[in-house]
Write an enzyme that holds these catalytic residues in place. Structure first.
Site, short mmCIF file in Angstrom:
data_model
loop_
_atom_site.label_atom_id
_atom_site.label_comp_id
_atom_site.label_asym_id
_atom_site.label_seq_id
_atom_site.Cartn_x
_atom_site.Cartn_y
_atom_site.Cartn_z
N ASP A 265 17.05 57.66 37.46
CA ASP A 265 16.84 56.00 37.31
C ASP A 265 18.07 55.34 37.07
O ASP A 265 18.97 55.75 36.23
CB ASP A 265 15.93 56.04 36.23
CG ASP A 265 14.43 56.52 36.45
OD1 ASP A 265 14.46 57.49 37.18
OD2 ASP A 265 13.50 56.18 35.70
N HIS A 267 17.53 51.33 37.08
CA HIS A 267 16.91 50.18 36.05
C HIS A 267 17.99 49.02 36.15
O HIS A 267 18.28 48.65 35.01
CB HIS A 267 16.56 50.72 34.83
CG HIS A 267 15.56 51.69 34.77
ND1 HIS A 267 14.43 50.98 35.06
CD2 HIS A 267 15.15 52.80 34.18
CE1 HIS A 267 13.35 51.83 35.16
NE2 HIS A 267 13.90 53.05 34.46
N ASN A 326 8.44 54.53 40.39
CA ASN A 326 7.29 53.67 40.02
C ASN A 326 7.61 52.17 39.76
O ASN A 326 6.68 51.28 39.82
CB ASN A 326 6.56 54.17 38.81
CG ASN A 326 7.23 54.23 37.49
OD1 ASN A 326 8.79 54.56 37.68
ND2 ASN A 326 6.91 53.57 36.70
N HIS A 327 8.62 51.82 39.52
CA HIS A 327 9.14 50.45 39.42
C HIS A 327 9.34 49.80 40.49
O HIS A 327 9.37 48.49 40.76
CB HIS A 327 10.50 50.52 38.58
CG HIS A 327 10.15 50.27 37.23
ND1 HIS A 327 10.48 49.37 36.38
CD2 HIS A 327 9.89 51.49 36.22
CE1 HIS A 327 10.25 49.77 34.98
NE2 HIS A 327 9.84 50.71 35.13
N HIS A 378 10.38 61.38 42.31
CA HIS A 378 10.87 60.41 41.30
C HIS A 378 9.87 60.98 39.96
O HIS A 378 10.32 61.33 38.76
CB HIS A 378 10.32 58.88 41.42
CG HIS A 378 10.22 58.11 40.29
ND1 HIS A 378 11.63 57.70 39.69
CD2 HIS A 378 9.48 57.54 39.21
CE1 HIS A 378 11.38 57.01 38.49
NE2 HIS A 378 10.11 56.89 38.20
N HIS A 475 12.13 59.53 36.23
CA HIS A 475 10.91 58.86 35.63
C HIS A 475 10.98 58.79 33.96
O HIS A 475 10.45 57.90 33.49
CB HIS A 475 9.66 59.58 35.96
CG HIS A 475 8.45 58.72 35.71
ND1 HIS A 475 7.96 57.52 35.96
CD2 HIS A 475 7.34 59.21 35.08
CE1 HIS A 475 6.94 57.04 35.45
NE2 HIS A 475 6.52 58.12 35.03
#
Length: 686
Positions: A265, A267, A326-327, A378, A475
């Site tokens: 990730d 982000h 998932n984002h 992920h 994740h």
């Protein structure tokens, strides 16, 4: 006039005249921008203007000059097409042809063209054609007073002018201020899409440099000048043309001398991504990259992260692999700041750019198999298609699900912008939301209703079934491991979660000092995995600290973490156990909702404070209601009202759902008690 001010004004006048007389052949965009900025500042001093010159002023000046020059060039072409060339000697004929070439170059927007004094060229030709002398090109050059700095003008040839300017710039403190204002902020202001639609390594490197400096020198609202919406559109189209041809599970073949970098990730922490590239090296023929998703959300630079990664994907499609997280969905991008980030950076074009990214997310592959031995994704493992849950699962009972296979994963239609709760594409939710557990078996996540919990036995079975030796998933960061003593805390960026006979399972997280905003910071390190021949299944993990970040306002409030039912204590669980439908929990505050624009500064929250029975309190997150009355809203409602209404409708519906659910629970308990009382009364009579 004060002698000092007069000297400064005279010096600035020399700057204006010097820049206007310069040839801009072979100047790059940065140098052109610097000169125009310098000229506009100096012109402001000459004209006694107090207003500060901004980057937008310079961009507007350049665009205005370009537009005038293009318009004037069209006039030149029309005049030249009508005129007679009789009586012109060879030299003048050459000048005519040169003028025509320059005019066509400007109209066609060809690079590396510069016209600084077209009026002199006209005078040298010596036309008697009245239309030519009255053309807008000549007038434009006189009226603009040298404003015709056109796009693509690339080294100064008037060295005396350069020396004179350096002398002027250095003779007074007032002019030194101009230098100080210019030097730290002079960098290329915008990128152009390659004219042949072919991205090169040099273009990608220039893009990374430009974007990184823009994050440090410019306001977010000015980012659209660096990466215009039309360029974003072309880049996404180019990337999607590659992604759509890739399978759900990528087969990545590696040579003996190659290595693979696996990244978790990110982000939106763009500067940490840049550090990673600088430390581990950029993609190359011998260095593959596999990204496990969650590029956006929570951090401030999700757009920059995505654009850089998409550029590398287009440049090296068989060395850079981008998986979905998932984002990368409509729900998460709206809830965790990416949508607001795009609106901030692209203004009126924000919605179009946002929808373009959503289309791109639907094309991202879901997993990869590296060197026939390493599986990356992920979230994690997934159920069998033949064991998908029914529409009405039994209450308070975990439904048994069977482990799925890579063959079944290949059948999934991944082009969903959000994740289904049921049906044949539920594997899309599983693979992006599932989490490992220390408890054997594969079972539904009864908290969120998205994804699964799987145990060490499932990891062992999956590896053995597909002849694999290693799983690297992402994740989960340090926030997701709070209170889970059975697993690693992720403070070093990775954790060994399962270790069986057939292989191992690691969780990898690449966003250090996470989250970027909020009171709760974990001071964690990020990490990336290095897989090398001959044994790609024996990874080396490199942990790294956060890179220095510019100060920027967040696009979402992170003071309250998202909760799921598995983290609630028994008293909280009792009050929510009968909730039907998908249990999605919102942050306590309202990310991306501008209640302040309506004068509301005490907006209602999704977190409800309740007594804990021991003199203290705890916060219970309100779960989302399955049905929201009043939505969708009429199309004529504008922002910020639309977002505010949607937020309030959803919150009211969820609160109603909580009340109704508790009332039903109470009635059921009362009914059960009465039933037991009647049975006891009957026994007593007997």
């Amino acid at each position: 006039m004060d002698p000092h001010k007069e000297r400064v004004k005279n010096g600035c006048q020399k700057i204006v005249e010097g820049i206007n007389s310069m040839s801009l052949v072979n100047l790059d965009d940065q140098q052109v921008h610097s000169l125009v900025m310098m000229r506009e500042i100096a012109r402001g001093v000459v004209d006694d203007r107090d207003r500060k010159v901004t980057k937008n002023d310079v961009i507007s000046t350049l665009r205005y000059s370009i537009e005038r020059m293009v318009s004037a060039s069209r006039d030149i072409i029309q005049v030249l097409s009508r005129m007679s060339y009789e009586g012109l000697d060879e030299q003048r004929m050459h000048l005519v042809l040169r003028m025509k070439e320059l005019a066509h170059g400007i109209v066609d927007k060809q690079p590396r063209v510069a016209i600084t004094r077209p009026d002199l060229l006209v005078d040298q030709v010596g036309f008697v054609d009245v239309g030519m002398r009255d053309s807008s090109m000549v007038e434009s050059s006189k009226m603009c007073n040298g404003d015709s700095l056109i796009d693509g003008a690339q080294s100064m040839t008037h060295e005396d002018d350069i020396l004179a300017m350096e002398h002027v710039l250095g003779f007074e403190n007032g002019i030194n201020d101009v230098q100080d204002a210019l030097l730290p902020s002079c960098f290329q202001q915008y990128l152009l899409w390659p004219p042949d639609d072919c991205i090169t390594l040099e273009w990608v490197q220039d893009m990374m440099f430009t974007v990184e400096h823009a994050t440090q020198k410019m306001l977010p609202s000015e980012f659209c000048h660096v990466m215009p919406a039309i360029l974003v559109d072309k880049l996404i189209d180019a990337a999607c043309g590659i992604l759509c041809e890739e399978s759900n599970c990528l087969e990545i073949e590696c040579q003996e001398d190659s290595r693979v970098i696996v990244v978790g990730d990110i982000h939106g922490q763009f500067h940490d991504l840049m550090y990673l590239f600088k430390h581990a090296g950029v993609p190359s023929e011998n260095q593959f990259y596999v990204f496990n998703g969650n590029y956006v959300g929570k951090g401030a630079w999700g757009v920059e992260v995505l654009l850089v990664l998409l550029a590398w994907k287009v440049l090296m499609p068989h060395r850079v692999y981008l998986l979905r997280g998932n984002h990368e969905s409509r729900y998460c991008t709206a809830r965790y700041g990416f949508k607001k980030e795009l609106w901030t950076k692209y203004g009126d074009h924000g919605e179009d750019v946002y929808n373009k990214f959503l289309e791109c997310f639907k094309e991202l592959p879901l997993s990869s198999v590296i060197a026939n031995c390493v599986y990356t994704t992920h979230g994690g493992l997934f159920r069998s298609l033949h064991a998908a849950p029914s529409r009405k699962p039994k209450r308070k009972k975990t439904q048994r699900v069977d482990l799925g296979s890579l063959a079944e994963l290949s059948e999934v239609q991944r082009a969903c912008v959000d994740f289904p709760y049921e049906g044949p594409n539920i594997l899309l939710s599983d693979i992006l939301w599932s989490k490992p557990s220390t408890r054997d078996g594969l079972r539904d996540n009864t908290g969120r209703k998205l994804g699964l919990w799987w145990g060490p036995d499932c990891t062992e079975a999956f590896l053995k079934q597909h002849n694999l030796k290693l799983i690297i998933r992402s994740h989960e960061g340090p926030d997701a491991r709070v209170g889970r003593d059975d697993f690693g805390n992720m403070l070093s960026g990775y954790s060994l979660d399962h270790d069986g006979k057939s292989g191992k399972l690691y969780t990898l997280f690449s966003a250090p000092d996470y989250p970027q905003f909020g009171e709760r910071r974990y001071n964690n390190e990020g990490a990336y995995a290095i897989l090398e021949s001959p044994d790609f299944a024996s990874p080396f993990f490199h942990s790294f600290k956060s890179a220095e970040r510019p100060m920027v306002d967040p696009y979402v409030d992170f003071d309250a973490n998202e909760m799921d039912l598995s983290q609630l204590d028994s008293s909280q669980m009792a009050s929510t156990s009968a909730f039907s439908g998908p249990q999605i929990f919102y942050p306590t505050s309202s990310p991306g909702i501008n209640f302040g624009a309506l004068g509301i500064y005490n907006a209602p929250s999704w977190g409800v404070e309740l007594p804990d029975g021991s003199g203290g309190t705890h916060v219970l997150q309100v779960p989302r209601a399955p049905v929201v009355e009043g939505l969708p809203l009429p199309p004529n409602i504008e922002e910020p009202h639309k977002s505010n209404y949607e937020y309030l409708f959803e919150l009211i519906a969820s609160l109603k759902h909580v009340i109704v659910t508790r009332e039903n629970e109470n009635r059921a308990r009362v009914s059960a008690l009465r039933g037991r009382a009647r049975k006891r009364k009957g026994k007593d009579k007997n």
